[in-house]
Design a protein around this motif. Structure first.
Motif, PDB file in Angstrom:
ATOM      1  N   GLN A 217       0.830  -1.199   0.000  1.00  0.00           N
ATOM      2  CA  GLN A 217       0.000   0.000   0.000  1.00  0.00           C
ATOM      3  C   GLN A 217       0.871   1.259   0.000  1.00  0.00           C
ATOM      4  OE1 GLN A 217      -3.607  -0.242  -0.057  1.00  0.00           O
ATOM      5  NE2 GLN A 217      -2.828  -2.281  -0.597  1.00  0.00           N
ATOM      6  N   LEU A 218       0.471   2.266  -0.750  1.00  0.00           N
ATOM      7  CA  LEU A 218       1.176   3.542  -0.764  1.00  0.00           C
ATOM      8  C   LEU A 218       0.962   4.279   0.554  1.00  0.00           C
ATOM      9  CD1 LEU A 218       0.209   4.885  -4.315  1.00  0.00           C
ATOM     10  CD2 LEU A 218       2.286   3.676  -3.679  1.00  0.00           C
ATOM     11  N   ASN A 219       2.034   4.867   1.091  1.00  0.00           N
ATOM     12  CA  ASN A 219       1.847   5.728   2.260  1.00  0.00           C
ATOM     13  C   ASN A 219       1.486   7.134   1.797  1.00  0.00           C
ATOM     14  OD1 ASN A 219       4.259   7.116   1.581  1.00  0.00           O
ATOM     15  ND2 ASN A 219       5.498   5.724   2.842  1.00  0.00           N
ATOM     16  N   ALA A 220       1.322   8.049   2.734  1.00  0.00           N
ATOM     17  CA  ALA A 220       0.851   9.400   2.398  1.00  0.00           C
ATOM     18  C   ALA A 220       1.813  10.103   1.447  1.00  0.00           C
ATOM     19  CB  ALA A 220       0.659  10.212   3.675  1.00  0.00           C
ATOM     20  N   ASP A 221       3.116  10.000   1.707  1.00  0.00           N
ATOM     21  CA  ASP A 221       4.096  10.643   0.830  1.00  0.00           C
ATOM     22  C   ASP A 221       4.069  10.044  -0.571  1.00  0.00           C
ATOM     23  OD1 ASP A 221       4.965  12.386   2.782  1.00  0.00           O
ATOM     24  OD2 ASP A 221       6.650  11.122   3.412  1.00  0.00           O
ATOM     25  N   GLU A 222       3.917   8.729  -0.640  1.00  0.00           N
ATOM     26  CA  GLU A 222       3.908   8.076  -1.948  1.00  0.00           C
ATOM     27  C   GLU A 222       2.641   8.406  -2.737  1.00  0.00           C
ATOM     28  OE1 GLU A 222       6.615   4.122  -1.030  1.00  0.00           O
ATOM     29  OE2 GLU A 222       4.522   4.168  -0.418  1.00  0.00           O
ATOM     30  N   LEU A 223       1.532   8.558  -2.033  1.00  0.00           N
ATOM     31  CA  LEU A 223       0.306   8.998  -2.715  1.00  0.00           C
ATOM     32  C   LEU A 223       0.508  10.373  -3.349  1.00  0.00           C
ATOM     33  CD1 LEU A 223      -2.378   7.816  -0.144  1.00  0.00           C
ATOM     34  CD2 LEU A 223      -2.254   7.095  -2.542  1.00  0.00           C
ATOM     35  N   LYS A 224       1.155  11.259  -2.600  1.00  0.00           N
ATOM     36  CA  LYS A 224       1.432  12.604  -3.112  1.00  0.00           C
ATOM     37  C   LYS A 224       2.351  12.533  -4.330  1.00  0.00           C
ATOM     38  CE  LYS A 224       3.379  17.065  -1.682  1.00  0.00           C
ATOM     39  NZ  LYS A 224       4.009  17.810  -0.558  1.00  0.00           N
ATOM     40  N   GLN A 225       3.391  11.709  -4.237  1.00  0.00           N
ATOM     41  CA  GLN A 225       4.324  11.577  -5.358  1.00  0.00           C
ATOM     42  C   GLN A 225       3.652  10.953  -6.574  1.00  0.00           C
ATOM     43  OE1 GLN A 225       7.815   9.487  -3.833  1.00  0.00           O
ATOM     44  NE2 GLN A 225       7.584  10.649  -1.934  1.00  0.00           N
ATOM     45  N   ALA A 226       2.778   9.988  -6.327  1.00  0.00           N
ATOM     46  CA  ALA A 226       2.061   9.357  -7.438  1.00  0.00           C
ATOM     47  C   ALA A 226       1.185  10.372  -8.156  1.00  0.00           C
ATOM     48  CB  ALA A 226       1.216   8.196  -6.920  1.00  0.00           C
ATOM     49  N   ARG A 227       0.550  11.223  -7.400  1.00  0.00           N
ATOM     50  CA  ARG A 227      -0.261  12.284  -8.013  1.00  0.00           C
ATOM     51  C   ARG A 227       0.612  13.213  -8.860  1.00  0.00           C
ATOM     52  NH1 ARG A 227      -5.466  12.968  -6.377  1.00  0.00           N
ATOM     53  NH2 ARG A 227      -6.175  11.665  -4.623  1.00  0.00           N
ATOM     54  N   GLN A 228       1.779  13.565  -8.336  1.00  0.00           N
ATOM     55  CA  GLN A 228       2.690  14.430  -9.087  1.00  0.00           C
ATOM     56  C   GLN A 228       3.149  13.755 -10.371  1.00  0.00           C
ATOM     57  OE1 GLN A 228       5.732  15.149  -6.147  1.00  0.00           O
ATOM     58  NE2 GLN A 228       4.736  16.984  -5.334  1.00  0.00           N
ATOM     59  N   ARG A 229       3.457  12.457 -10.292  1.00  0.00           N
ATOM     60  CA  ARG A 229       3.906  11.727 -11.466  1.00  0.00           C
ATOM     61  C   ARG A 229       2.804  11.681 -12.532  1.00  0.00           C
ATOM     62  NH1 ARG A 229       5.587   7.500  -9.134  1.00  0.00           N
ATOM     63  NH2 ARG A 229       3.719   6.224  -9.305  1.00  0.00           N
ATOM     64  N   LEU A 230       1.596  11.384 -12.103  1.00  0.00           N
ATOM     65  CA  LEU A 230       0.483  11.319 -13.050  1.00  0.00           C
ATOM     66  C   LEU A 230       0.210  12.686 -13.662  1.00  0.00           C
ATOM     67  CD1 LEU A 230      -1.841   8.999 -10.950  1.00  0.00           C
ATOM     68  CD2 LEU A 230      -0.736   8.398 -13.115  1.00  0.00           C
ATOM     69  N   GLN A 231       0.295  13.722 -12.831  1.00  0.00           N
ATOM     70  CA  GLN A 231       0.080  15.078 -13.337  1.00  0.00           C
ATOM     71  C   GLN A 231       1.149  15.436 -14.360  1.00  0.00           C
ATOM     72  OE1 GLN A 231      -0.369  17.899 -10.150  1.00  0.00           O
ATOM     73  NE2 GLN A 231      -1.687  19.226 -11.360  1.00  0.00           N
TER      74      GLN A 231
END
Length: 320
Positions: A217-231
């Protein structure tokens, strides 16, 4: 080293991916194998797969739980190997273990960054330090250090930072190249190779998350990074929930494994053929060869969006 029959090989990260396939193919050629991994269960499955065909009498496959970033683990692994394999020498050392993660100096913790670096680089360094005396005692020996295309191109795309893994893989490449002359001067019967795979069908994406977080599972920081990557890839993430992002991450790990242009088994075969041919530089996959050519041809362009887009178009990569 033209054949592996009767030899003794050490493989780090033998529980999955290329490590598992190296073990299977070496055993099939009559080579004794001692593997380490952080997962006893994964190694047990590798051993089971090696034993599906009846092993030649006396062939030994041993498993050893070890974190390659910890020197005391390596020393215990070495001592167990000497006892269980009944030997004071080895012929092959595959420093294969690695994880991803810790991509950014800004958004990742120092602990995450150093965890990746200490496994991907430290594991190679400590592996050579620990097993070099046993390699020198053999009549012939070969060290195989796994770097990556990220050992000459420090990126996986414009939308994601990739510093820890790339720094480690550059270190592995430079270390192995420097070892060529060090071995030639001090132990000429020991050879070395640096392996630079492109996109290989392994579980490194999901395994890295488990090592870093203890789960997939993604942690909070990884969720943020995933959003940045997708953006960064032009995807509108404003209306996507955290659950949506998590599912995309799971899908990415599956795609990385299932839709890779080169399988782990094919990669292992290329590596072993390279060892037999005494090639010090082993590129794995058509994408690795293409990327190597493109970086050499236009190094100043290597980190532009256009360069990455051209590589994706040419290879069909789905790794960014």
């Amino acid at each position: 080293m033209k054949d592996f029959a009767g030899k003794i090989a050490v493989i780090t990260g033998g529980g999955t991916g290329m490590g598992r396939e190296l073990a299977r193919q070496l055993v099939a050629e009559g080579c004794n194998v001692a593997m380490c991994d952080v997962s006893a269960e994964a190694m047990a499955e590798t051993k089971r797969l090696c034993e599906v065909e009846k092993l030649p009498q006396g062939l030994r496959i041993t498993t050893h739980v070890a974190d390659v970033s910890i020197e005391d683990h390596y020393k215990r692994f070495r001592d167990e190997l000497i006892e269980q394999q009944a030997t004071d020498k080895i012929h092959l050392l595959f420093n294969n273990a690695g994880i991803g993660g810790g991509g950014s100096l800004f958004s990742n913790t120092r602990e995450q960054w150093e965890r990746t670096f200490n496994i991907c680089w430290g594991g190679v360094y400590l592996g050579v330090r620990t097993f070099l005396p046993l390699l020198v005692k053999a009549d012939e020996a070969h060290i195989v250090n796994t770097s990556s295309v990220n050992g000459f191109w420090a990126s996986v795309g414009m939308g994601v930072s990739h510093t820890a893994y790339s720094a480690a893989k550059f270190a592995v490449k430079g270390f192995t190249e420097a070892m060529i002359n060090d071995l030639r001067l001090n132990a000429p019967h020991v050879k070395c190779s640096v392996v630079m795979p492109g996109h290989i069908g392994t579980s490194i994406v999901s395994n890295s998350r488990k090592v870093q977080n203890g789960s997939d599972q993604l942690n909070a920081d990884e969720l943020k990074q995933a959003r940045q990557r997708l953006q960064g890839q032009g995807i509108d993430v404003a209306k996507m929930s955290d659950a949506d992002i998590q599912q995309l991450a799971l899908d990415r790990a599956r795609i990385f494994h299932d839709e890779a242009p080169t399988s782990a088994a094919a990669a292992a075969s290329i590596i072993l053929d390279g060892v037999k041919a005494e090639r010090w530089r082993i590129l794995v996959g058509d994408d690795a060869h293409l990327l190597d050519e493109c970086v050499r041809k236009t190094p100043e362009q290597a980190y532009t969006p256009e360069f990455y887009q051209n590589i994706v178009a040419a290879t069909g990569w789905k790794v960014g």
